[in-house]
Design a protein around this motif. Structure first.
Motif, PDB file in Angstrom:
ATOM      1  N   ASP A 274       0.833  -1.198   0.000  1.00  0.00           N
ATOM      2  CA  ASP A 274       0.000   0.000   0.000  1.00  0.00           C
ATOM      3  C   ASP A 274       0.872   1.254   0.000  1.00  0.00           C
ATOM      4  O   ASP A 274       0.588   2.226  -0.711  1.00  0.00           O
ATOM      5  N   ARG A 275       1.943   1.230   0.764  1.00  0.00           N
ATOM      6  CA  ARG A 275       2.845   2.399   0.846  1.00  0.00           C
ATOM      7  C   ARG A 275       3.666   2.564  -0.429  1.00  0.00           C
ATOM      8  O   ARG A 275       3.884   3.689  -0.890  1.00  0.00           O
ATOM      9  N   VAL A 276       4.119   1.462  -0.998  1.00  0.00           N
ATOM     10  CA  VAL A 276       4.872   1.539  -2.258  1.00  0.00           C
ATOM     11  C   VAL A 276       3.973   2.084  -3.362  1.00  0.00           C
ATOM     12  O   VAL A 276       4.372   2.964  -4.139  1.00  0.00           O
ATOM     13  N   LEU A 277       2.756   1.574  -3.439  1.00  0.00           N
ATOM     14  CA  LEU A 277       1.794   2.055  -4.437  1.00  0.00           C
ATOM     15  C   LEU A 277       1.555   3.548  -4.274  1.00  0.00           C
ATOM     16  O   LEU A 277       1.527   4.293  -5.259  1.00  0.00           O
ATOM     17  N   GLY A 278       1.405   3.995  -3.031  1.00  0.00           N
ATOM     18  CA  GLY A 278       1.161   5.409  -2.787  1.00  0.00           C
ATOM     19  C   GLY A 278       2.295   6.290  -3.267  1.00  0.00           C
ATOM     20  O   GLY A 278       2.060   7.334  -3.886  1.00  0.00           O
ATOM     21  N   LEU A 279       3.534   5.886  -3.005  1.00  0.00           N
ATOM     22  CA  LEU A 279       4.679   6.677  -3.436  1.00  0.00           C
ATOM     23  C   LEU A 279       4.771   6.734  -4.958  1.00  0.00           C
ATOM     24  O   LEU A 279       5.006   7.803  -5.545  1.00  0.00           O
ATOM     25  N   VAL A 280       4.550   5.596  -5.608  1.00  0.00           N
ATOM     26  CA  VAL A 280       4.616   5.562  -7.067  1.00  0.00           C
ATOM     27  C   VAL A 280       3.530   6.449  -7.674  1.00  0.00           C
ATOM     28  O   VAL A 280       3.783   7.219  -8.609  1.00  0.00           O
TER      29      VAL A 280
ATOM     30  N   ALA B 237     -12.331  -6.873  -1.553  1.00  0.00           N
ATOM     31  CA  ALA B 237     -11.324  -6.636  -0.511  1.00  0.00           C
ATOM     32  C   ALA B 237     -10.157  -7.606  -0.630  1.00  0.00           C
ATOM     33  O   ALA B 237      -8.987  -7.199  -0.526  1.00  0.00           O
ATOM     34  N   LEU B 238     -10.443  -8.879  -0.868  1.00  0.00           N
ATOM     35  CA  LEU B 238      -9.371  -9.871  -0.978  1.00  0.00           C
ATOM     36  C   LEU B 238      -8.503  -9.621  -2.204  1.00  0.00           C
ATOM     37  O   LEU B 238      -7.269  -9.738  -2.144  1.00  0.00           O
ATOM     38  N   LEU B 239      -9.137  -9.268  -3.319  1.00  0.00           N
ATOM     39  CA  LEU B 239      -8.377  -9.001  -4.534  1.00  0.00           C
ATOM     40  C   LEU B 239      -7.508  -7.754  -4.368  1.00  0.00           C
ATOM     41  O   LEU B 239      -6.346  -7.730  -4.784  1.00  0.00           O
ATOM     42  N   GLY B 240      -8.084  -6.706  -3.783  1.00  0.00           N
ATOM     43  CA  GLY B 240      -7.318  -5.478  -3.577  1.00  0.00           C
ATOM     44  C   GLY B 240      -6.135  -5.695  -2.656  1.00  0.00           C
ATOM     45  O   GLY B 240      -5.020  -5.217  -2.909  1.00  0.00           O
ATOM     46  N   ASP B 241      -6.366  -6.436  -1.566  1.00  0.00           N
ATOM     47  CA  ASP B 241      -5.276  -6.733  -0.628  1.00  0.00           C
ATOM     48  C   ASP B 241      -4.172  -7.541  -1.306  1.00  0.00           C
ATOM     49  O   ASP B 241      -2.982  -7.282  -1.109  1.00  0.00           O
ATOM     50  N   ALA B 242      -4.573  -8.534  -2.096  1.00  0.00           N
ATOM     51  CA  ALA B 242      -3.577  -9.373  -2.772  1.00  0.00           C
ATOM     52  C   ALA B 242      -2.774  -8.570  -3.780  1.00  0.00           C
ATOM     53  O   ALA B 242      -1.563  -8.789  -3.934  1.00  0.00           O
ATOM     54  N   MET B 243      -3.425  -7.635  -4.461  1.00  0.00           N
ATOM     55  CA  MET B 243      -2.712  -6.804  -5.428  1.00  0.00           C
ATOM     56  C   MET B 243      -1.630  -5.983  -4.722  1.00  0.00           C
ATOM     57  O   MET B 243      -0.498  -5.877  -5.203  1.00  0.00           O
ATOM     58  N   GLU B 244      -1.972  -5.416  -3.587  1.00  0.00           N
ATOM     59  CA  GLU B 244      -0.985  -4.649  -2.819  1.00  0.00           C
ATOM     60  C   GLU B 244       0.151  -5.555  -2.343  1.00  0.00           C
ATOM     61  O   GLU B 244       1.320  -5.150  -2.332  1.00  0.00           O
ATOM     62  N   ALA B 245      -0.181  -6.779  -1.958  1.00  0.00           N
ATOM     63  CA  ALA B 245       0.844  -7.719  -1.501  1.00  0.00           C
ATOM     64  C   ALA B 245       1.784  -8.105  -2.635  1.00  0.00           C
ATOM     65  O   ALA B 245       2.999  -8.249  -2.436  1.00  0.00           O
ATOM     66  N   VAL B 246       1.237  -8.276  -3.828  1.00  0.00           N
ATOM     67  CA  VAL B 246       2.082  -8.599  -4.993  1.00  0.00           C
ATOM     68  C   VAL B 246       3.050  -7.452  -5.265  1.00  0.00           C
ATOM     69  O   VAL B 246       4.231  -7.677  -5.574  1.00  0.00           O
ATOM     70  N   ILE B 247       2.564  -6.220  -5.158  1.00  0.00           N
ATOM     71  CA  ILE B 247       3.441  -5.059  -5.347  1.00  0.00           C
ATOM     72  C   ILE B 247       4.594  -5.103  -4.353  1.00  0.00           C
ATOM     73  O   ILE B 247       5.761  -4.882  -4.714  1.00  0.00           O
ATOM     74  N   ALA B 248       4.273  -5.405  -3.094  1.00  0.00           N
ATOM     75  CA  ALA B 248       5.322  -5.476  -2.066  1.00  0.00           C
ATOM     76  C   ALA B 248       6.300  -6.608  -2.354  1.00  0.00           C
ATOM     77  O   ALA B 248       7.511  -6.462  -2.133  1.00  0.00           O
ATOM     78  N   ALA B 249       5.792  -7.728  -2.840  1.00  0.00           N
ATOM     79  CA  ALA B 249       6.667  -8.861  -3.150  1.00  0.00           C
ATOM     80  C   ALA B 249       7.660  -8.493  -4.246  1.00  0.00           C
ATOM     81  O   ALA B 249       8.851  -8.827  -4.170  1.00  0.00           O
TER      82      ALA B 249
ATOM     83  N   TYR C 231       8.632  -5.445  -4.925  1.00  0.00           N
ATOM     84  CA  TYR C 231       9.526  -4.450  -4.310  1.00  0.00           C
ATOM     85  C   TYR C 231      10.642  -5.141  -3.519  1.00  0.00           C
ATOM     86  O   TYR C 231      11.819  -4.784  -3.643  1.00  0.00           O
ATOM     87  N   LYS C 232      10.271  -6.141  -2.705  1.00  0.00           N
ATOM     88  CA  LYS C 232      11.280  -6.832  -1.897  1.00  0.00           C
ATOM     89  C   LYS C 232      12.194  -7.691  -2.756  1.00  0.00           C
ATOM     90  O   LYS C 232      13.365  -7.868  -2.439  1.00  0.00           O
ATOM     91  N   ASP C 233      11.687  -8.208  -3.856  1.00  0.00           N
ATOM     92  CA  ASP C 233      12.475  -9.088  -4.716  1.00  0.00           C
ATOM     93  C   ASP C 233      13.377  -8.310  -5.663  1.00  0.00           C
ATOM     94  O   ASP C 233      14.537  -8.692  -5.882  1.00  0.00           O
ATOM     95  N   GLY C 234      12.864  -7.214  -6.221  1.00  0.00           N
ATOM     96  CA  GLY C 234      13.611  -6.512  -7.263  1.00  0.00           C
ATOM     97  C   GLY C 234      13.903  -5.055  -7.005  1.00  0.00           C
ATOM     98  O   GLY C 234      14.524  -4.391  -7.841  1.00  0.00           O
ATOM     99  N   GLY C 235      13.428  -4.518  -5.879  1.00  0.00           N
ATOM    100  CA  GLY C 235      13.697  -3.129  -5.558  1.00  0.00           C
ATOM    101  C   GLY C 235      12.608  -2.176  -6.044  1.00  0.00           C
ATOM    102  O   GLY C 235      11.642  -2.571  -6.712  1.00  0.00           O
ATOM    103  N   PHE C 236      12.780  -0.904  -5.715  1.00  0.00           N
ATOM    104  CA  PHE C 236      11.755   0.087  -6.022  1.00  0.00           C
ATOM    105  C   PHE C 236      11.531   0.247  -7.520  1.00  0.00           C
ATOM    106  O   PHE C 236      10.390   0.370  -7.969  1.00  0.00           O
TER     107      PHE C 236
END
Length: 228
Positions: A49-55, A114-126, A128-133
């Protein structure tokens, strides 16, 4: 960890291949199927959610260099809200690879906003953690696509806009009433009525109360626009 064929197909849909596949698996694991040895995606959702917000904030500033904060804020909210994340998740068929518990699956969890939206944010974080910003930013901009350029300058959710309309006329806030609920538990339909103080009404039906309220407010706003 080796990914399943479905997971590899999902990587192809999002245009990113993980060097640490466990991150993707965790991003798609709902709390209903988690265990001490199988972490769910809630912490990743928080980060995504935070990464998405910054982008999105950065993209909006670059898209319209003359926009004021007051103009940018509603556009930002329209792009990062859960409904938009869920729409993007449907676009890449996140639901087909979500790991859910039996009860959540039977209740239609693969289609829940809600589940789809949460999962989308989690994929973004994954990502981010795997390949960087940079990798996460590229993913977001590609998947959100022209939503960024065409988001309306006065983009607000319909309920907020309708409430501001009522306040501007010195009226009480709009009233939302559940008119009908039908369908099985795993695929319910809610019909919502919204009324202004003068009795002007809008109605809509959707798969969740929240979506039905938004749609009813949008319907009433369209009616008010026609009556001008």
């Amino acid at each position: 960890m080796k990914l399943s064929r479905d997971m590899h197909a999902f990587e192809a849909r999002i245009g990113y291949q993980f060097t640490e596949p466990a991150l993707l698996v965790r991003a798609l694991t709902h709390a209903s199927v988690s265990s001490p040895n199988r972490k769910d995606n809630q912490r990743l959702e928080f980060l995504g959610d935070r990464v998405l917000g910054l982008v999105m904030a950065t993209a909006l500033l670059e898209t319209d260099k003359d926009a004021s904060e007051g103009q940018l804020a509603p556009r930002f909210n329209a792009l990062v809200r859960k409904e938009t994340c869920a729409d993007v998740a449907r676009q890449i068929d996140v639901g087909s690879v979500l790991k859910l518990g039996r009860s959540e699956t039977l209740s239609g969890g693969r289609r829940k906003m809600a589940l789809l939206g949460d999962a989308m944010e989690a994929v973004i974080a994954a990502v981010y953690k795997d390949g960087g910003f940079d990798a996460a930013q590229e993913l977001i901009l590609r998947l959100w696509g022209d939503r960024i350029g065409r988001v309306e300058a006065d983009a607000r959710d319909a309920k907020t806009t309708l409430q501001e309309f009522a306040q501007a006329r010195g009226e009480q806030p709009p009233t939302y009433v559940l008119v009908e609920r039908k369908g099985p538990d795993h695929q319910p339909e809610f019909t919502i009525s919204v009324q202004l103080q003068d009795g002007t009404e809008g109605r809509a039906t959707a798969g969740s109360k929240r979506q039905a309220e938004q749609a009813a407010a949008k319907s009433l706003l369209a009616r008010l626009e026609q009556d001008k």
